[in-house]
Design a protein around this motif. Structure first.
Motif, PDB file in Angstrom:
ATOM      1  N   ASP A 188       0.815  -1.212   0.000  1.00 19.30           N
ATOM      2  CA  ASP A 188       0.000   0.000   0.000  1.00 19.30           C
ATOM      3  C   ASP A 188       0.846   1.257   0.000  1.00 19.30           C
ATOM      4  O   ASP A 188       0.372   2.336  -0.355  1.00 19.30           O
ATOM      5  CB  ASP A 188      -0.929  -0.007   1.221  1.00 19.30           C
ATOM      6  CG  ASP A 188      -2.077   0.972   1.068  1.00 19.30           C
ATOM      7  OD1 ASP A 188      -2.760   0.922   0.022  1.00 19.30           O
ATOM      8  OD2 ASP A 188      -2.298   1.784   1.984  1.00 19.30           O
ATOM      9  N   ARG A 189       2.102   1.151   0.405  1.00  8.14           N
ATOM     10  CA  ARG A 189       2.985   2.313   0.436  1.00  8.14           C
ATOM     11  C   ARG A 189       3.575   2.635  -0.927  1.00  8.14           C
ATOM     12  O   ARG A 189       4.159   3.710  -1.105  1.00  8.14           O
ATOM     13  CB  ARG A 189       4.105   2.097   1.464  1.00  8.14           C
ATOM     14  CG  ARG A 189       3.658   2.350   2.902  1.00  8.14           C
ATOM     15  CD  ARG A 189       4.685   1.836   3.892  1.00  8.14           C
ATOM     16  NE  ARG A 189       4.445   2.330   5.244  1.00  8.14           N
ATOM     17  CZ  ARG A 189       3.535   1.863   6.084  1.00  8.14           C
ATOM     18  NH1 ARG A 189       2.738   0.874   5.690  1.00  8.14           N
ATOM     19  NH2 ARG A 189       3.391   2.363   7.294  1.00  8.14           N
ATOM     20  N   PHE A 190       3.461   1.725  -1.868  1.00  7.76           N
ATOM     21  CA  PHE A 190       3.886   2.022  -3.232  1.00  7.76           C
ATOM     22  C   PHE A 190       2.755   2.760  -3.937  1.00  7.76           C
ATOM     23  O   PHE A 190       1.637   2.262  -4.018  1.00  7.76           O
ATOM     24  CB  PHE A 190       4.245   0.748  -3.984  1.00  7.76           C
ATOM     25  CG  PHE A 190       5.555   0.150  -3.569  1.00  7.76           C
ATOM     26  CD1 PHE A 190       6.752   0.683  -4.013  1.00  7.76           C
ATOM     27  CD2 PHE A 190       5.588  -0.951  -2.727  1.00  7.76           C
ATOM     28  CE1 PHE A 190       7.966   0.129  -3.631  1.00  7.76           C
ATOM     29  CE2 PHE A 190       6.798  -1.512  -2.336  1.00  7.76           C
ATOM     30  CZ  PHE A 190       7.987  -0.970  -2.789  1.00  7.76           C
TER      31      PHE A 190
ATOM     32  N   GLY B 127      -4.559   5.167  -0.590  1.00  7.37           N
ATOM     33  CA  GLY B 127      -4.699   4.970  -2.022  1.00  7.37           C
ATOM     34  C   GLY B 127      -5.470   6.097  -2.688  1.00  7.37           C
ATOM     35  O   GLY B 127      -5.168   6.493  -3.820  1.00  7.37           O
ATOM     36  N   VAL B 128      -6.497   6.624  -2.004  1.00  7.16           N
ATOM     37  CA  VAL B 128      -7.252   7.757  -2.540  1.00  7.16           C
ATOM     38  C   VAL B 128      -6.335   8.965  -2.689  1.00  7.16           C
ATOM     39  O   VAL B 128      -6.343   9.650  -3.717  1.00  7.16           O
ATOM     40  CB  VAL B 128      -8.442   8.095  -1.624  1.00  7.16           C
ATOM     41  CG1 VAL B 128      -9.192   9.309  -2.175  1.00  7.16           C
ATOM     42  CG2 VAL B 128      -9.383   6.908  -1.491  1.00  7.16           C
TER      43      VAL B 128
ATOM     44  N   ALA C 268      -4.495   1.583  -8.336  1.00  2.00           N
ATOM     45  CA  ALA C 268      -5.456   0.747  -7.608  1.00  2.00           C
ATOM     46  C   ALA C 268      -5.179  -0.746  -7.660  1.00  2.00           C
ATOM     47  O   ALA C 268      -5.459  -1.460  -6.695  1.00  2.00           O
ATOM     48  CB  ALA C 268      -6.864   1.009  -8.153  1.00  2.00           C
ATOM     49  N   ALA C 269      -4.632  -1.238  -8.778  1.00  2.00           N
ATOM     50  CA  ALA C 269      -4.609  -2.683  -9.001  1.00  2.00           C
ATOM     51  C   ALA C 269      -3.886  -3.453  -7.901  1.00  2.00           C
ATOM     52  O   ALA C 269      -4.378  -4.466  -7.406  1.00  2.00           O
ATOM     53  CB  ALA C 269      -3.972  -2.983 -10.358  1.00  2.00           C
ATOM     54  N   HIS C 270      -2.709  -2.984  -7.487  1.00  2.00           N
ATOM     55  CA  HIS C 270      -1.924  -3.742  -6.517  1.00  2.00           C
ATOM     56  C   HIS C 270      -2.470  -3.619  -5.108  1.00  2.00           C
ATOM     57  O   HIS C 270      -2.061  -4.384  -4.218  1.00  2.00           O
ATOM     58  CB  HIS C 270      -0.464  -3.281  -6.551  1.00  2.00           C
ATOM     59  CG  HIS C 270      -0.249  -1.853  -6.159  1.00  2.00           C
ATOM     60  ND1 HIS C 270      -0.694  -0.790  -6.925  1.00  2.00           N
ATOM     61  CD2 HIS C 270       0.367  -1.285  -5.092  1.00  2.00           C
ATOM     62  CE1 HIS C 270      -0.361   0.355  -6.351  1.00  2.00           C
ATOM     63  NE2 HIS C 270       0.279   0.080  -5.232  1.00  2.00           N
ATOM     64  N   ARG C 271      -3.390  -2.698  -4.883  1.00  2.00           N
ATOM     65  CA  ARG C 271      -3.962  -2.526  -3.543  1.00  2.00           C
ATOM     66  C   ARG C 271      -5.178  -3.422  -3.315  1.00  2.00           C
ATOM     67  O   ARG C 271      -5.631  -3.566  -2.180  1.00  2.00           O
ATOM     68  CB  ARG C 271      -4.368  -1.066  -3.331  1.00  2.00           C
ATOM     69  CG  ARG C 271      -3.199  -0.105  -3.225  1.00  2.00           C
ATOM     70  CD  ARG C 271      -3.687   1.331  -3.027  1.00  2.00           C
ATOM     71  NE  ARG C 271      -2.639   2.164  -2.482  1.00  2.00           N
ATOM     72  CZ  ARG C 271      -1.782   2.853  -3.211  1.00  2.00           C
ATOM     73  NH1 ARG C 271      -1.853   2.802  -4.528  1.00  2.00           N
ATOM     74  NH2 ARG C 271      -0.838   3.585  -2.642  1.00  2.00           N
ATOM     75  N   MET C 272      -5.723  -3.982  -4.360  1.00  2.00           N
ATOM     76  CA  MET C 272      -6.966  -4.738  -4.262  1.00  2.00           C
ATOM     77  C   MET C 272      -6.712  -6.234  -4.154  1.00  2.00           C
ATOM     78  O   MET C 272      -5.791  -6.769  -4.764  1.00  2.00           O
ATOM     79  CB  MET C 272      -7.849  -4.451  -5.477  1.00  2.00           C
ATOM     80  CG  MET C 272      -8.309  -3.006  -5.575  1.00  2.00           C
ATOM     81  SD  MET C 272      -9.078  -2.626  -7.164  1.00  2.00           S
ATOM     82  CE  MET C 272     -10.395  -3.829  -7.213  1.00  2.00           C
TER      83      MET C 272
END
Length: 373
Positions: free
Chosen positions: A162-164, A244-245, A277-281
């Motif tokens: 999430d930090r990326f 992420g937002v 968004a993709a890597h956070r989901m």
């Protein structure tokens, strides 16, 4: 001035990293937005080359650390050692004490070592033995990792993913670009030809200017609604966090700058949404099953895109998502396939969106009529 400087940076990076100008632009946008980049793809496609090229073009102090199973947290953060001459403990800097950190193959090391980057990436500080050390500004981490399933890899914790700010996949070059790459490497290393065309002060000025890029409340609400949709969607176990937002908003502003605008339009949000968004989901099992079905259909119809990361399939274009199927609870596999196709059509590279949906649904009807599972 910012646009001209950006063109110079992109031109210099393209001397060594050939064929994916869109990836170069997105990495530069992330740097302008003050974020970190995760490059995830198979070995040998130029992930490390891209990171090194940026370090040369931006003129930042940089360090590189190759992650291995025996890499220690102190290799990243540094450590204190006793100096007999001064009779005092002294801090010895680690790899993270720089402006641009290249973390190569980050998922080859242990979770304990991976977690050493959490404070570094979020607060831009390092705490060792109770003493906090502030990193030089700007601080940027460009990390590379091999796809999960490769030998010797361990998944990153979700808190670190999430930090990326963005996760990018390069993919394989075309025939023409491969010829250009080979010819560029014929006599020397192209990285040696890259000139420094920016400085740390230039980047700090751009990052400060980013806050002045106008974003109407309606566009901001649009970006937030997209992220909120991921938190309530029935096929998503873990949606986009408030971090992420914030990343999406910053990336949209950076995208506007590169498009020579001082205001954000909805298209800016759409252009960067997938990368943010993709890597956070995390999708649930039903969505993964549906994506597996669609993946087979995609492969058989020739719409598969080379170099796509399997971990992120299905985390695509929410901006085009229709809510009409959310209330339908009796559609079974057909509904899940249709939802999944809508969810991932953009990311999967389906040229015909409506046709892809209909193809997947028709296939399920045929399988059901024929007694297939």
């Amino acid at each position: 001035m910012i646009v001209e400087q950006s063109k110079q940076i992109i031109s210099e990076v393209n001397k060594a990293f050939i064929g994916r100008n869109d990836i170069v632009e997105k990495v530069l946008m992330t740097i302008y937005a003050g974020g970190h980049v995760l490059l995830e793809d198979c070995p040998g496609v130029g992930k490390t080359t891209l990171a090194i090229a940026f370090s040369h073009a931006l003129g930042l102090s940089s360090k590189r650390i190759q992650f291995t199973p025996d890499t220690l947290p102190s290799d990243i953060t540094g450590f204190t050692a006793f100096n007999r001459e001064t009779n005092k403990f002294e801090y010895r800097e680690g790899a993270a004490n720089c402006q641009l950190l290249l973390a190569d193959e980050i998922n080859r090391t242990s979770p304990k070592t991976q977690s050493a980057l959490l404070e570094v990436m979020e607060e831009h500080t390092i705490t060792v033995d109770g003493e906090t050390h502030v990193l030089p500004a700007p601080f940027i981490c460009i990390a590379t990792q091999n796809p999960l399933g490769s030998a010797g890899t361990q998944p990153l914790p979700q808190s670190q993913i999430d930090r990326f700010m963005v996760c990018l996949s390069i993919g394989y070059p075309t025939l023409e670009n491969q010829m250009k790459i080979i010819n560029a490497q014929r006599y020397n290393n192209p990285i040696e030809d890259i000139h420094t065309v920016a400085s740390a002060q230039n980047l700090l000025e751009v990052q400060n200017y980013l806050t002045s890029v106008r974003m109407a409340d309606s566009v901001l609400a649009y970006a937030i609604r997209l992220c909120e949709e991921t938190r309530t969607h029935p096929l998503v176990e873990l949606g986009i966090s408030p971090r992420g937002v914030s990343a999406l908003v910053k990336m949209a502003r950076a995208n506007a700058i590169l498009r020579e605008r001082n205001y954000v339009v909805p298209q800016d949000v759409k252009d960067v949404f997938k990368d943010v968004a993709a890597h956070r989901m995390i999708l649930d099992s039903k969505a993964r099953y549906a994506e597996c079905v669609f993946g087979c259909l995609r492969a058989s119809s020739g719409t598969a895109s080379a170099g796509k990361n399997r971990r992120h399939d299905g985390a695509g274009d929410f901006a085009g998502y229709s809510e009409k199927n959310q209330t339908d609870t009796d559609g079974g596999v057909i509904r899940y396939v249709e939802e999944s196709v809508k969810l991932c059509a953009y990311y999967a590279g389906a040229a015909d969106f409506a046709g892809a949906v209909q193809q997947a649904v028709s296939a399920c009807h045929i399988a059901a009529a024929g007694g297939g599972g």
